[in-house]
Design a protein around this motif. Structure first.
Motif, PDB file in Angstrom:
ATOM      1  N   GLN A 100      -9.375  -0.177  10.123  1.00  0.00           N
ATOM      2  CA  GLN A 100      -8.122  -0.410  10.846  1.00  0.00           C
ATOM      3  C   GLN A 100      -7.591  -1.815  10.563  1.00  0.00           C
ATOM      4  OE1 GLN A 100      -9.590   0.603  14.769  1.00  0.00           O
ATOM      5  NE2 GLN A 100      -8.511   2.570  14.740  1.00  0.00           N
ATOM      6  N   ALA A 101      -8.478  -2.789  10.550  1.00  0.00           N
ATOM      7  CA  ALA A 101      -8.061  -4.166  10.253  1.00  0.00           C
ATOM      8  C   ALA A 101      -7.497  -4.270   8.837  1.00  0.00           C
ATOM      9  CB  ALA A 101      -9.245  -5.124  10.434  1.00  0.00           C
ATOM     10  N   GLN A 102      -8.122  -3.581   7.903  1.00  0.00           N
ATOM     11  CA  GLN A 102      -7.632  -3.593   6.520  1.00  0.00           C
ATOM     12  C   GLN A 102      -6.230  -2.986   6.444  1.00  0.00           C
ATOM     13  OE1 GLN A 102      -9.295  -5.099   4.122  1.00  0.00           O
ATOM     14  NE2 GLN A 102      -7.850  -4.627   2.511  1.00  0.00           N
ATOM     15  N   MET A 103      -6.028  -1.904   7.182  1.00  0.00           N
ATOM     16  CA  MET A 103      -4.695  -1.277   7.208  1.00  0.00           C
ATOM     17  C   MET A 103      -3.670  -2.256   7.786  1.00  0.00           C
ATOM     18  SD  MET A 103      -4.772   1.925   6.072  1.00  0.00           S
ATOM     19  CE  MET A 103      -3.432   2.741   6.903  1.00  0.00           C
ATOM     20  N   ARG A 104      -4.027  -2.904   8.875  1.00  0.00           N
ATOM     21  CA  ARG A 104      -3.106  -3.866   9.505  1.00  0.00           C
ATOM     22  C   ARG A 104      -2.800  -5.029   8.571  1.00  0.00           C
ATOM     23  NH1 ARG A 104      -6.664  -3.059  13.888  1.00  0.00           N
ATOM     24  NH2 ARG A 104      -5.790  -1.525  15.315  1.00  0.00           N
ATOM     25  N   SER A 105      -3.784  -5.448   7.791  1.00  0.00           N
ATOM     26  CA  SER A 105      -3.565  -6.581   6.883  1.00  0.00           C
ATOM     27  C   SER A 105      -2.520  -6.239   5.815  1.00  0.00           C
ATOM     28  CB  SER A 105      -4.881  -7.023   6.235  1.00  0.00           C
ATOM     29  OG  SER A 105      -5.283  -6.119   5.230  1.00  0.00           O
ATOM     30  N   HIS A 106      -2.273  -4.959   5.623  1.00  0.00           N
ATOM     31  CA  HIS A 106      -1.246  -4.501   4.678  1.00  0.00           C
ATOM     32  C   HIS A 106       0.009  -4.030   5.413  1.00  0.00           C
ATOM     33  CE1 HIS A 106      -3.635  -4.709   0.999  1.00  0.00           C
ATOM     34  NE2 HIS A 106      -4.650  -4.289   1.719  1.00  0.00           N
ATOM     35  N   MET A 162      -8.186  -1.915  -0.760  1.00  0.00           N
ATOM     36  CA  MET A 162      -8.701  -0.753  -0.039  1.00  0.00           C
ATOM     37  C   MET A 162      -9.955  -0.205  -0.700  1.00  0.00           C
ATOM     38  SD  MET A 162      -7.203  -0.517   2.764  1.00  0.00           S
ATOM     39  CE  MET A 162      -8.097   0.899   3.343  1.00  0.00           C
ATOM     40  N   THR A 163     -10.023  -0.270  -2.012  1.00  0.00           N
ATOM     41  CA  THR A 163     -11.218   0.182  -2.716  1.00  0.00           C
ATOM     42  C   THR A 163     -12.409  -0.672  -2.308  1.00  0.00           C
ATOM     43  OG1 THR A 163      -9.895   0.933  -4.576  1.00  0.00           O
ATOM     44  CG2 THR A 163     -12.239   0.604  -4.985  1.00  0.00           C
ATOM     45  N   THR A 164     -12.208  -1.974  -2.257  1.00  0.00           N
ATOM     46  CA  THR A 164     -13.276  -2.882  -1.844  1.00  0.00           C
ATOM     47  C   THR A 164     -13.700  -2.588  -0.410  1.00  0.00           C
ATOM     48  OG1 THR A 164     -12.402  -4.580  -3.325  1.00  0.00           O
ATOM     49  CG2 THR A 164     -13.907  -5.324  -1.592  1.00  0.00           C
ATOM     50  N   ALA A 165     -12.737  -2.400   0.481  1.00  0.00           N
ATOM     51  CA  ALA A 165     -13.046  -2.115   1.884  1.00  0.00           C
ATOM     52  C   ALA A 165     -13.792  -0.791   2.020  1.00  0.00           C
ATOM     53  CB  ALA A 165     -11.757  -2.084   2.710  1.00  0.00           C
ATOM     54  N   LEU A 166     -13.357   0.223   1.281  1.00  0.00           N
ATOM     55  CA  LEU A 166     -14.025   1.527   1.366  1.00  0.00           C
ATOM     56  C   LEU A 166     -15.440   1.459   0.804  1.00  0.00           C
ATOM     57  CD1 LEU A 166     -11.227   4.110   0.485  1.00  0.00           C
ATOM     58  CD2 LEU A 166     -12.139   3.501   2.722  1.00  0.00           C
ATOM     59  N   ARG A 167     -15.639   0.708  -0.244  1.00  0.00           N
ATOM     60  CA  ARG A 167     -16.998   0.560  -0.803  1.00  0.00           C
ATOM     61  C   ARG A 167     -17.930  -0.102   0.214  1.00  0.00           C
ATOM     62  NH1 ARG A 167     -17.096   2.369  -5.747  1.00  0.00           N
ATOM     63  NH2 ARG A 167     -15.392   2.030  -7.196  1.00  0.00           N
ATOM     64  N   ARG A 168     -17.428  -1.110   0.929  1.00  0.00           N
ATOM     65  CA  ARG A 168     -18.240  -1.761   1.971  1.00  0.00           C
ATOM     66  C   ARG A 168     -18.624  -0.759   3.051  1.00  0.00           C
ATOM     67  NH1 ARG A 168     -14.830  -6.168   1.646  1.00  0.00           N
ATOM     68  NH2 ARG A 168     -13.606  -5.382   3.390  1.00  0.00           N
ATOM     69  N   GLN A 169     -17.653   0.040   3.454  1.00  0.00           N
ATOM     70  CA  GLN A 169     -17.908   1.012   4.515  1.00  0.00           C
ATOM     71  C   GLN A 169     -18.790   2.154   4.020  1.00  0.00           C
ATOM     72  OE1 GLN A 169     -17.312  -0.318   7.276  1.00  0.00           O
ATOM     73  NE2 GLN A 169     -16.185  -1.877   6.145  1.00  0.00           N
ATOM     74  N   MET A 224       0.849  -1.171   0.000  1.00  0.00           N
ATOM     75  CA  MET A 224       0.000   0.000   0.000  1.00  0.00           C
ATOM     76  C   MET A 224       0.895   1.235   0.000  1.00  0.00           C
ATOM     77  SD  MET A 224      -2.741   1.217   2.930  1.00  0.00           S
ATOM     78  CE  MET A 224      -3.726  -0.240   2.764  1.00  0.00           C
ATOM     79  N   SER A 225       0.622   2.153  -0.906  1.00  0.00           N
ATOM     80  CA  SER A 225       1.443   3.358  -1.000  1.00  0.00           C
ATOM     81  C   SER A 225       1.210   4.267   0.208  1.00  0.00           C
ATOM     82  CB  SER A 225       1.118   4.119  -2.284  1.00  0.00           C
ATOM     83  OG  SER A 225      -0.126   4.770  -2.160  1.00  0.00           O
ATOM     84  N   HIS A 226       2.161   5.151   0.412  1.00  0.00           N
ATOM     85  CA  HIS A 226       2.044   6.115   1.515  1.00  0.00           C
ATOM     86  C   HIS A 226       0.812   6.999   1.315  1.00  0.00           C
ATOM     87  CE1 HIS A 226       3.225   8.682   4.795  1.00  0.00           C
ATOM     88  NE2 HIS A 226       3.158   9.739   3.982  1.00  0.00           N
TER      89      HIS A 226
END
Length: 145
Positions: free
Chosen positions: A54-60, A116-123, A1-3
């Motif tokens: 947060q979990a998605q961030m940790r997974s990366h 992240m796109t998938t996670a953001l769409r869910r949220q 994941m980019s900065h």
């Protein structure tokens, strides 16, 4: 994941944390018990949004945000110092909910396909549900949303 993506996602987490704090505070301030329950449920929904991002961030292997922004803390102080009736709380929360929703939509427009796109769409779907609730409450008190 980019900065850049990490920064973008952490910004959304921080904004969500800020709004959750405002929902929680409003729930202690409103007089109507049913409204208190709705606001507590909205805060719980935001907790789920936050936890999943947060979990998605940790997974990366990235460190997720866990606190609000400094400006968010200042805004919270300002928003909570002013005495408000139930209608004013609804208007304020609906306004901030719209800001968060637009931030998620802008962020999605900047991201390419990926986790992240998938996670953001869910949220975003969850946030739309909260926004619908706030829209209904706003209409009930006669405020356009």
């Amino acid at each position: 994941m980019s900065h850049a993506i990490q920064h973008l996602c952490n910004g959304l987490i921080r904004r969500s944390i800020e709004l959750r704090a405002l929902y929680r505070h409003a729930a202690t301030q409103v007089g109507e018990p049913g409204l208190r329950t709705v606001l507590e449920e909205e805060a719980q929904s935001l907790s789920q949004v936050i936890a999943e991002l947060q979990a998605q961030m940790r997974s990366h292997d990235n460190a997720p945000a866990t606190r609000r922004r400094v400006i968010g803390a200042v805004r919270y102080q300002f928003d909570t110092l002013i005495p408000r009736n139930d209608d004013a709380w609804i208007r304020l929360l609906a306004h901030h909910e719209q800001i968060l929703l637009r931030a998620f939509e802008r962020s999605l427009s900047k991201l390419g396909p990926g986790d992240m796109t998938t996670a953001l769409r869910r949220q975003l779907s969850r946030l739309h549900s909260i926004d619908l609730d706030m829209n209904s409450l706003s209409k009930a008190i006669g405020v356009g949303h």
